[in-house]
Design a protein around this motif. Sequence first.
Motif, PDB file in Angstrom:
ATOM      1  N   SER A   1       6.770  24.301  46.927  1.00 41.10           N
ATOM      2  CA  SER A   1       7.397  23.960  45.733  1.00 41.10           C
ATOM      3  C   SER A   1       8.452  22.319  46.339  1.00 41.10           C
ATOM      4  N   SER A   2       7.473  20.980  45.737  1.00 39.52           N
ATOM      5  CA  SER A   2       8.625  20.174  46.488  1.00 39.52           C
ATOM      6  C   SER A   2       9.670  20.185  45.418  1.00 39.52           C
ATOM      7  N   GLN A   3       9.915  20.785  44.372  1.00 40.26           N
ATOM      8  CA  GLN A   3      11.341  21.196  43.758  1.00 40.26           C
ATOM      9  C   GLN A   3      12.464  21.714  44.582  1.00 40.26           C
ATOM     10  N   LYS A   4      13.380  21.535  44.673  1.00 42.05           N
ATOM     11  CA  LYS A   4      14.515  22.742  45.096  1.00 42.05           C
ATOM     12  C   LYS A   4      14.334  23.761  43.800  1.00 42.05           C
ATOM     13  N   ARG A   5      14.246  25.197  44.109  1.00 44.35           N
ATOM     14  CA  ARG A   5      14.057  26.305  43.421  1.00 44.35           C
ATOM     15  C   ARG A   5      16.195  26.453  43.161  1.00 44.35           C
ATOM     16  N   ILE A   6      16.514  27.190  42.115  1.00 47.38           N
ATOM     17  CA  ILE A   6      17.224  27.053  41.671  1.00 47.38           C
ATOM     18  C   ILE A   6      17.459  28.989  41.365  1.00 47.38           C
ATOM     19  N   THR A   7      18.638  29.634  42.040  1.00 44.08           N
ATOM     20  CA  THR A   7      18.794  30.813  42.120  1.00 44.08           C
ATOM     21  C   THR A   7      18.710  31.534  40.942  1.00 44.08           C
ATOM     22  N   LYS A   8      18.531  32.733  40.588  1.00 46.38           N
ATOM     23  CA  LYS A   8      18.735  33.611  39.126  1.00 46.38           C
ATOM     24  C   LYS A   8      20.062  33.549  38.084  1.00 46.38           C
ATOM     25  N   THR A   9      19.376  32.591  37.096  1.00 42.80           N
ATOM     26  CA  THR A   9      21.558  31.857  36.233  1.00 42.80           C
ATOM     27  C   THR A   9      21.209  33.516  34.859  1.00 42.80           C
ATOM     28  N   ILE A  10      22.462  33.911  35.030  1.00 42.82           N
ATOM     29  CA  ILE A  10      22.559  34.769  33.602  1.00 42.82           C
ATOM     30  C   ILE A  10      23.934  34.280  33.205  1.00 42.82           C
ATOM     31  N   PRO A  11      23.814  33.446  31.511  1.00 42.08           N
ATOM     32  CA  PRO A  11      24.419  33.738  30.783  1.00 42.08           C
ATOM     33  C   PRO A  11      25.304  34.628  29.617  1.00 42.08           C
ATOM     34  N   LEU A  12      26.813  34.217  30.172  1.00 40.86           N
ATOM     35  CA  LEU A  12      27.415  35.809  29.808  1.00 40.86           C
ATOM     36  C   LEU A  12      28.859  35.238  28.860  1.00 40.86           C
ATOM     37  N   GLN A  13      29.138  36.014  27.794  1.00 38.79           N
ATOM     38  CA  GLN A  13      29.777  35.080  26.309  1.00 38.79           C
ATOM     39  C   GLN A  13      30.687  36.319  26.796  1.00 38.79           C
ATOM     40  N   SER A  14      32.176  36.200  26.423  1.00 37.76           N
ATOM     41  CA  SER A  14      33.262  36.953  25.884  1.00 37.76           C
ATOM     42  C   SER A  14      34.363  36.384  25.354  1.00 37.76           C
ATOM     43  N   ASP A  15      35.255  37.207  25.215  1.00 35.73           N
ATOM     44  CA  ASP A  15      36.584  36.728  24.530  1.00 35.73           C
ATOM     45  C   ASP A  15      37.633  36.571  25.782  1.00 35.73           C
ATOM     46  N   LEU A  16      37.454  37.032  26.885  1.00 32.34           N
ATOM     47  CA  LEU A  16      38.673  36.566  27.715  1.00 32.34           C
ATOM     48  C   LEU A  16      37.688  36.389  29.093  1.00 32.34           C
ATOM     49  N   VAL A  17      38.254  35.647  29.907  1.00 32.40           N
ATOM     50  CA  VAL A  17      37.403  35.441  31.282  1.00 32.40           C
ATOM     51  C   VAL A  17      38.228  35.728  32.504  1.00 32.40           C
ATOM     52  N   VAL A  18      38.535  36.355  33.005  1.00 35.10           N
ATOM     53  CA  VAL A  18      39.583  36.492  34.157  1.00 35.10           C
ATOM     54  C   VAL A  18      38.991  36.186  35.328  1.00 35.10           C
ATOM     55  N   VAL A  19      39.722  35.690  35.910  1.00 28.19           N
ATOM     56  CA  VAL A  19      39.251  35.351  37.877  1.00 28.19           C
ATOM     57  C   VAL A  19      40.456  35.786  38.532  1.00 28.19           C
ATOM     58  N   GLY A  20      39.798  36.699  39.601  1.00 29.04           N
ATOM     59  CA  GLY A  20      40.526  37.621  40.269  1.00 29.04           C
ATOM     60  C   GLY A  20      40.862  38.569  39.887  1.00 29.04           C
ATOM     61  N   GLY A  21      40.503  39.367  40.723  1.00 23.09           N
ATOM     62  CA  GLY A  21      41.038  40.579  40.298  1.00 23.09           C
ATOM     63  C   GLY A  21      41.633  41.716  41.617  1.00 23.09           C
ATOM     64  N   GLY A  22      42.956  41.187  41.310  1.00 23.26           N
ATOM     65  CA  GLY A  22      43.753  41.499  42.417  1.00 23.26           C
ATOM     66  C   GLY A  22      44.760  42.654  41.559  1.00 23.26           C
ATOM     67  N   LEU A  23      45.633  43.367  41.637  1.00 16.21           N
ATOM     68  CA  LEU A  23      46.641  43.496  40.428  1.00 16.21           C
ATOM     69  C   LEU A  23      46.773  42.987  39.418  1.00 16.21           C
ATOM     70  N   SER A  24      46.970  41.734  39.453  1.00 16.12           N
ATOM     71  CA  SER A  24      47.268  40.985  38.163  1.00 16.12           C
ATOM     72  C   SER A  24      45.948  40.345  37.429  1.00 16.12           C
TER      73      SER A  24
END
Length: 547
Positions: free
Chosen positions: A7-30
């Motif tokens: 393919s002369s076009q760049k490929r993109i990785t598989k992408t999954i959209p997700l929907q939620s009420d809250l997104v938490v970034v970081g899985g430390g104790l907090s």
Amino acid sequence: MILEAYSSQKRITKTIPLQSDLVVVGGGLSGVCAAITAARSGLKVILLQDRPVLGGNASSEVRLWSLGATSHMGNNNRWSREGGLINEILLENLKRNKEGNPLIFDTVLLEKVYEEENITLLLNTAVYDVEKGDDNRIKTATAFCSQNSTTYVANAPLFCDASGDGIIAFMAGASFRMGAETKEEFDEGFAPNLEDYGNLLGHSLYFYTKDIGKPITYTPPSFAIKNAEELPRIKNFQLGDHGCKLWWVEHGGRLDTIHQSEDIKFELWKVVYGIWDYVKNSGKYPEAANLTLEWVGTIPGKRESRRFEGDFMLTQKDIVEQRDYYDAVSFGGWAMDLHPADGIYSKHNSCTQWHGKGVYSIPYRCYYSKNIDNLFLAGRIISASHVAFGSSRVMLTCAHGAQAVGEAAVICKEEGLLPRDIASKEKIGKLQLALNRNGQSIPRLSLEDTDDLAIRANIEASSTLAFTGFAAADDWQVLKFGLAQMVPLKANETYSFEFEVDALEATNLELQLKSSSACSNFTPDVIIDKKEIDLKKRETKNHFYNY
Ligand SMILES: Cc1cc2nc3c(=O)[nH]c(=O)nc-3n(C[C@H](O)[C@H](O)[C@H](O)COP(=O)(O)OP(=O)(O)OC[C@H]3O[C@@H](n4cnc5c(N)ncnc54)[C@H](O)[C@@H]3O)c2cc1C
């Protein structure tokens, strides 16, 4: 079989959209505590964690002790253990893992999260981008999992940054600070001298050793430092020290602790392997003959990077004066604990700790960004000055505050609000009550809960036992320094205390009866009465003290 043509076009990785009420970034104790709290009240939560296990600095990858207001009984806040969710986690860990195996703690945390049906947990998934809905709102956070080569686009009305460095808060444009304030800005006497002491706390890397039962030689990697005996801190090292006892193996406070984190880690590897070379090959530790390195950290513990600005910034005076605010939702009690930026190479003590006289409360306004309307802050990045962060950064304090974030997100969802709206005098009581009902006490805040049936309940006991005192122990304590015993007493009662002393030398013994200046503290800072007793050599005396 998969056969794809060029393919002369760049490929993109598989992408999954997700929907939620809250997104938490970081899985430390907090992040874990914010996510579980919100999920238990019905919110759909996406928890994004860039590493393979949960726990952040408390995980088996880094292996720090989780500490909080009681400082492992190292200060006077003995009855100030954090309640609520973090207490539930610690009790479960104690039941299964009283030896403190960090691998078992990983599984305790993972199980807690895994059991919550409302949490979508994505491990090995690093957030690297945000999309903004408007100038002051985050719309999505984008993350990539290298293990399954998948990109996730997480969409939610509310976000919580618990990533330690504040990745989404930073990318969304939230105002932040990095480094120490001057003494003048918040009238903070403990603010460090920048040139001499430095701006930032560094990273540390731990190692564990093992006795294999027979002598074993050690050849260090070529990059290990060759002069470990010259390290000012090497005198702190004792054979058998491992894990958290090596907290002083610290470096990087003069560097950019975010963008030079890998360089800092590499320097720490040089130091760790150099220290082990010194132990094994200098001839100064013959008892180390059978010891080998069992584990060396590959991810350094990061102490400090960005701190984000909320509507309130916690500072030294809030801690020292134990100022209470209408929106208190959590508390801290660890010392204001700063470290010299030169870490292991510093001429200063490895840390400077100023202990308050009791616990201090943390206002809700420290837990959301003052510019990004739908962004909560949790963990070490909350709105605090460098000096106050020195105390609020410990993990049980971080986790306790994160429960408040999770509860606040629930109220936001129920009432269609944004984080700031809950700081209003009308709404904050609802949050405080919800926290209280879930076992989280807030210092000096008494809440009226009309639904609390326990207040109106009649309690009867089938039998009673009156406490008549503890029997004296057989072993004698040599009074090399002053000793104290704390006892809870009722007002307007007369008490009598008895001491038995045996004088090795003729001496003068001073007895003091002390109390705390504030009724919610346990620091004996007020002398109520004192007496001096002359003792002759080998004189044994029972001494009564009536008060
Ligand atoms: C050497 C050292 C000794 C310390 N000693 C103690 C101690 O004895 N007791 C104590 O309680 N505290 C101690 N602290 C302080 C404490 O560990 C930290 O302040 C605390 O871990 C902060 O909690 P946190 O949840 O904000 O961050 P972390 O525990 O670091 O958790 C943040 C999490 O976010 C994840 N993350 C980061 N970036 C991304 C991203 N882009 N996408 C997805 N996930 C991401 C990380 O992998 C990590 O798991 C020490 C710190 C250090 C470094």
